[in-house]
Scaffold this motif. Structure first.
Motif, short mmCIF file in Angstrom:
data_model
loop_
_atom_site.label_atom_id
_atom_site.label_comp_id
_atom_site.label_asym_id
_atom_site.label_seq_id
_atom_site.Cartn_x
_atom_site.Cartn_y
_atom_site.Cartn_z
N LYS A 191 0.81 -1.22 0.00
CA LYS A 191 0.00 0.00 0.00
C LYS A 191 0.84 1.27 0.00
O LYS A 191 1.90 1.33 0.61
N VAL A 192 0.31 2.30 -0.69
CA VAL A 192 0.93 3.61 -0.80
C VAL A 192 -0.01 4.61 -0.13
O VAL A 192 -1.20 4.66 -0.47
N THR A 193 0.49 5.40 0.78
CA THR A 193 -0.37 6.27 1.61
C THR A 193 -1.18 7.26 0.79
O THR A 193 -2.29 7.63 1.20
N VAL A 194 -0.69 7.67 -0.37
CA VAL A 194 -1.41 8.65 -1.17
C VAL A 194 -2.78 8.14 -1.60
O VAL A 194 -3.70 8.93 -1.88
N TYR A 195 -2.97 6.82 -1.61
CA TYR A 195 -4.22 6.24 -2.04
C TYR A 195 -5.16 5.89 -0.87
O TYR A 195 -6.26 5.36 -1.11
N ASP A 196 -4.76 6.15 0.35
CA ASP A 196 -5.54 5.70 1.51
C ASP A 196 -7.00 6.12 1.46
O ASP A 196 -7.91 5.31 1.66
N HIS A 197 -7.26 7.40 1.19
CA HIS A 197 -8.62 7.93 1.24
C HIS A 197 -9.48 7.34 0.12
O HIS A 197 -10.59 6.84 0.36
#
Length: 267
Positions: A191-197
């Motif tokens: 996972k990449v944090t920029v895609y969390d939302h």
């Protein structure tokens, strides 16, 4: 006439189970498969052990059906899995390969194993359970879609190759269906944090859509119709939603369709 012998992968739940039950009710001799068969006695049809990712397992299952029945008339490649909505870069290469191993190469392995018997009997039908996502772009579902796009290209090419031998290949394309495939989704493993939302929002949208979607029996009914058809088409949608989306893809201008995708997913 002798009842047709049908082999269905991934038949312990969802679309595979609904199809196996319906075909059994319709008088077919049905062999469903699962990686775990400890509860096989609870099913009305024959449930045998098979892992579509293993050559030996596939060969043994097909040999068992042919030994028992003398033939396989219909192969339904249904086994598959998906991951929860995620950016394409959020799956490791190992996870990406695992998706293709089951969704695409599993079907290829089953097909290669069953073709000698079908060729010998000069007849047979192979139905590959694809998805409407095998036709449509789906942001944050790139690997699953890619595996289904690959399955579609393989199926159409193979159908042309085998017609002269009395064998047909066709695709079944459902939209979201009320199955555990959409509920028990694997998580992306890189996972990449920029895609969390956006990932969480899309996951909730998916769950809501699945809850409002067709029952697996709708897809099973389409499969039964295809098996009983005299003139087999290369592909069939299953359910109103899949048909609507297919028509949008076919007739809507590219720019409008692109905006519809972006707007519907709120990305």
């Amino acid at each position: 006439m002798t009842a047709k012998v049908v082999l269905i992968t991934g038949a312990s739940s969802g679309i595979g189970l609904a199809t196996a039950e319906l075909l059994h009710e319709a008088g077919f001799i049905v062999y469903g498969t699962s990686r775990r068969t400890s509860d096989a006695a609870q099913y009305k049809f024959h449930l045998i052990e098979l892992d579509v990712n293993k050559d030996d397992s596939v060969a043994q299952a097909i040999e068992k059906v042919i030994k028992n029945e003398g033939r396989i008339d219909v192969l339904i490649n249904n086994a598959g899995f998906a991951i929860a909505p995620a950016g394409a870069e959020e799956s490791s290469m190992q996870q990406a390969q695992a998706i293709f191993d089951t969704n695409f190469f599993g079907a290829v392995r089953m097909t290669r194993a069953v073709l000698p018997a079908m060729r010998q009997q000069a007849s047979g039908l192979i139905l590959n359970i694809s998805s409407i996502l095998g036709l449509l772009p789906t942001p944050f579902g790139a690997l699953y879609s890619a595996s289904k796009h690959a399955l579609e290209g393989y199926s159409e090419s193979l159908d042309h190759e085998l017609r002269s031998q009395g064998i047909r290949v066709s695709l079944i394309e459902p939209a979201y269906t009320k199955t555990s495939l959409g509920i028990n989704l694997l998580e992306a493993d890189a996972k990449v944090t920029v895609y969390d939302h956006i990932r969480e929002n899309l996951h909730q949208q998916m769950i809501k859509s699945i809850q409002q979607s067709d029952e697996p029996r709708v897809v099973a009914n389409t499969i039964l119709t295809v098996i009983n058809s005299r003139n087999i088409l290369p592909r069939y949608t299953a359910g109103k939603t899949a048909k609507h989306l297919k028509n949008l893809r076919k007739f809507a201008p590219v720019k409008i369709f692109d905006k519809l995708i972006q707007r519907s997913l709120k990305i």
